[in-house]
Design a protein around this motif. Structure first.
Motif, PDB file in Angstrom:
ATOM      1  N   VAL A 113      44.934  82.677  51.789  1.00 46.17           N
ATOM      2  CA  VAL A 113      43.641  82.653  52.500  1.00 46.17           C
ATOM      3  C   VAL A 113      43.764  82.953  53.993  1.00 46.17           C
ATOM      4  O   VAL A 113      42.742  83.091  54.680  1.00 46.17           O
ATOM      5  N   VAL A 114      44.991  83.014  54.530  1.00 47.73           N
ATOM      6  CA  VAL A 114      45.188  83.266  55.967  1.00 47.73           C
ATOM      7  C   VAL A 114      46.121  84.465  56.121  1.00 47.73           C
ATOM      8  O   VAL A 114      47.199  84.506  55.515  1.00 47.73           O
ATOM      9  N   SER A 115      45.713  85.435  56.933  1.00 48.13           N
ATOM     10  CA  SER A 115      46.525  86.641  57.129  1.00 48.13           C
ATOM     11  C   SER A 115      47.692  86.363  58.075  1.00 48.13           C
ATOM     12  O   SER A 115      47.700  85.375  58.829  1.00 48.13           O
ATOM     13  N   THR A 118      46.445  86.328  61.747  1.00 51.98           N
ATOM     14  CA  THR A 118      45.718  85.103  62.102  1.00 51.98           C
ATOM     15  C   THR A 118      46.679  83.938  62.283  1.00 51.98           C
ATOM     16  O   THR A 118      46.557  83.152  63.236  1.00 51.98           O
ATOM     17  N   LEU A 129      43.243  75.062  58.525  1.00 48.42           N
ATOM     18  CA  LEU A 129      42.550  76.339  58.367  1.00 48.42           C
ATOM     19  C   LEU A 129      42.586  76.793  56.899  1.00 48.42           C
ATOM     20  O   LEU A 129      41.581  77.258  56.360  1.00 48.42           O
ATOM     21  N   ALA A 130      43.736  76.630  56.251  1.00 50.63           N
ATOM     22  CA  ALA A 130      43.844  77.015  54.838  1.00 50.63           C
ATOM     23  C   ALA A 130      42.901  76.190  53.972  1.00 50.63           C
ATOM     24  O   ALA A 130      42.229  76.726  53.083  1.00 50.63           O
ATOM     25  N   ALA A 188      40.162  74.659  54.987  1.00 49.53           N
ATOM     26  CA  ALA A 188      38.785  75.021  55.336  1.00 49.53           C
ATOM     27  C   ALA A 188      38.366  76.319  54.663  1.00 49.53           C
ATOM     28  O   ALA A 188      37.172  76.526  54.381  1.00 49.53           O
ATOM     29  N   ARG A 189      39.336  77.174  54.379  1.00 48.53           N
ATOM     30  CA  ARG A 189      39.045  78.430  53.690  1.00 48.53           C
ATOM     31  C   ARG A 189      39.193  78.287  52.170  1.00 48.53           C
ATOM     32  O   ARG A 189      39.340  79.271  51.461  1.00 48.53           O
ATOM     33  N   HIS A 190      39.198  77.033  51.714  1.00 46.35           N
ATOM     34  CA  HIS A 190      39.157  76.696  50.291  1.00 46.35           C
ATOM     35  C   HIS A 190      40.420  77.122  49.527  1.00 46.35           C
ATOM     36  O   HIS A 190      40.331  77.572  48.382  1.00 46.35           O
ATOM     37  N   SER A 191      41.574  76.964  50.150  1.00 48.84           N
ATOM     38  CA  SER A 191      42.824  77.162  49.411  1.00 48.84           C
ATOM     39  C   SER A 191      42.893  76.116  48.304  1.00 48.84           C
ATOM     40  O   SER A 191      42.673  74.922  48.542  1.00 48.84           O
TER      41      SER A 191
END
Length: 394
Positions: free
Chosen positions: A314-316, A319, A363-364, A366-369
């Motif tokens: 979910v995170v590049s 980023t 962050l992961a 929050a991005r629904h990992s």
């Protein structure tokens, strides 16, 4: 250093005043000058005699003595430089790091990590992230044993260490130990022992980074990942072993296996990666051979990120590097380790690196990992004091 090696008086030194002396005393001083160069050849005067012994010195002897003295000065300078290099190495001995590992939205925690500063030869540090599947015990075995195996391989390797061969043999030995363990009656206190008697359907990814004063060595097996941030640019040091990666797909098919799309590409429709430690029931389609990357360190290196796919799904890369750089730039001037308000904890972890790993984990999520998330951040920036010392040495 020039003052030590070449005999130059430093700024803070005050030369002793020269007392006036008679002509005979000056002559005696000049006559004794050769003793500075060949003190080991001087013959002590007889006891009770005040007469100065005569030294029969040829011009050739004096020339040799002067050359020996100059060689001694050069050697002393070299030794001083070597000592300075050692002091620079000591400053780099423990890189700053931070670790965060959370269960996330999964029912069980199957990730593990390992941080081993100076685990082998002086100045060699080990960082690893292991993402288990089927259960946690293979990842736990990698955490507890892989660094020991790598250390044994390093110590038995020839003087010219081949990192690629060393790490390939280490991963193969780790996989052999997992297979041997699965054939015994030993069990872990975990839920997989209730499912299968020998846990053949359990495995783990492994991404390991060896940090030396001049190299970054990354060994990867599976879909965990290592990313280097150099001068603001994200550089992947590993490539995920996904079953639909063209070369991996051909390898699986050549071994007689198939890649079936079932909620994404999977080996035999089961495993979502094509390389892992363990997974005996899927061999020879799933192999434990790692891909090894060796990269020279530079002064532009900023940080190294190791993480399980719970982050990278979910995170590049860009980023993730941006988040870590932001945390490192916000770091306050360091305080002594362990002191109140210190940026470095007693266990060696660093507050800025820990903040970065925590922020990436949040962050992961929050991005629904939907997976476990484990992140290791290593600060690769060279201290300004180290840089200045290096310039003085050179």
């Amino acid at each position: 250093m020039a003052g030590i090696c070449c005999g130059v008086v430093g700024e803070g030194d005050t030369p002793a005043p020269i007392e006036p002396s008679s002509r005979p005393s000056r002559r005696r001083s000049l006559d004794l000058l050769p003793l500075k160069y060949i003190a080991d050849m001087a013959v002590p005067p007889p006891e009770g005699s005040r007469k100065r012994p005569k030294l029969d010195l040829s011009p050739r002897d004096c020339q040799n003595a002067v050359e020996n003295c100059e060689k001694s000065k050069v050697e002393n300078c070299k030794k001083s430089k070597v000592n300075d290099r050692k002091s620079v190495m000591e400053l780099e001995e423990c890189p700053k790091f931070g670790v965060t590992s959370v269960c996330g939205r999964r029912r069980d925690m199957e990730d593990s990590f390992s941080v081993r500063p100076s685990f082998s030869r002086e100045g060699i540090h080990y960082f690893g992230v292991f993402d288990g599947h089927g259960c946690s015990h293979v990842a736990t075995m990698c955490k507890e044993r892989l660094h020991e195996i790598v250390n044994e391989q390093i110590n038995t390797a020839p003087e010219n260490l081949d990192w690629k061969s060393t790490l390939e043999h280490s991963f193969a030995r780790m996989d052999d130990e997992v297979q041997s363990w699965s054939q015994t009656n030993q069990t872990f206190t975990c839920r997989c022992e209730l499912q299968t008697p020998h846990c053949d359907a359990v495995g783990s990814t492994a991404v390991v980074a060896i940090v030396t004063p001049d190299k970054l060595v990354v060994s990867n097996c599976g879909d965990s990942r290592a990313v280097l941030c150099r001068n603001g640019v994200a550089i992947p040091l590993s490539s995920d072993h996904k079953p639909d990666r063209p070369d991996e797909l051909l390898r699986v098919q050549a071994a007689g296996g198939r890649v079936i799309y079932w909620d994404g590409p999977r080996v035999l429709g089961v495993l979502a990666m094509s390389r892992a430690i363990g997974d005996n029931y899927l061999k020879p389609y799933v192999i434990s051979e790692p891909e090894v990357t060796v990269k020279e360190r530079t002064d532009e290196d900023e940080c190294l990120i190791l993480a399980s796919d719970g982050l990278w799904d979910v995170v590049s890369n860009d980023t993730a590097c941006g988040v870590v750089r932001m945390c490192l730039k916000a770091q306050k001037p360091p305080s002594p380790p362990g002191s109140p308000g210190s940026d470095v904890a007693a266990d060696g972890s660093d507050r800025a690196c820990s903040d970065a790993s925590i922020l990436l984990t949040k962050l992961a999520l929050a991005r629904h990992s939907s997976d476990n998330v484990s992140v290791v951040v290593v600060d690769l920036r060279r201290d300004q004091r180290q840089s200045s010392n290096s310039k003085d040495v050179n």
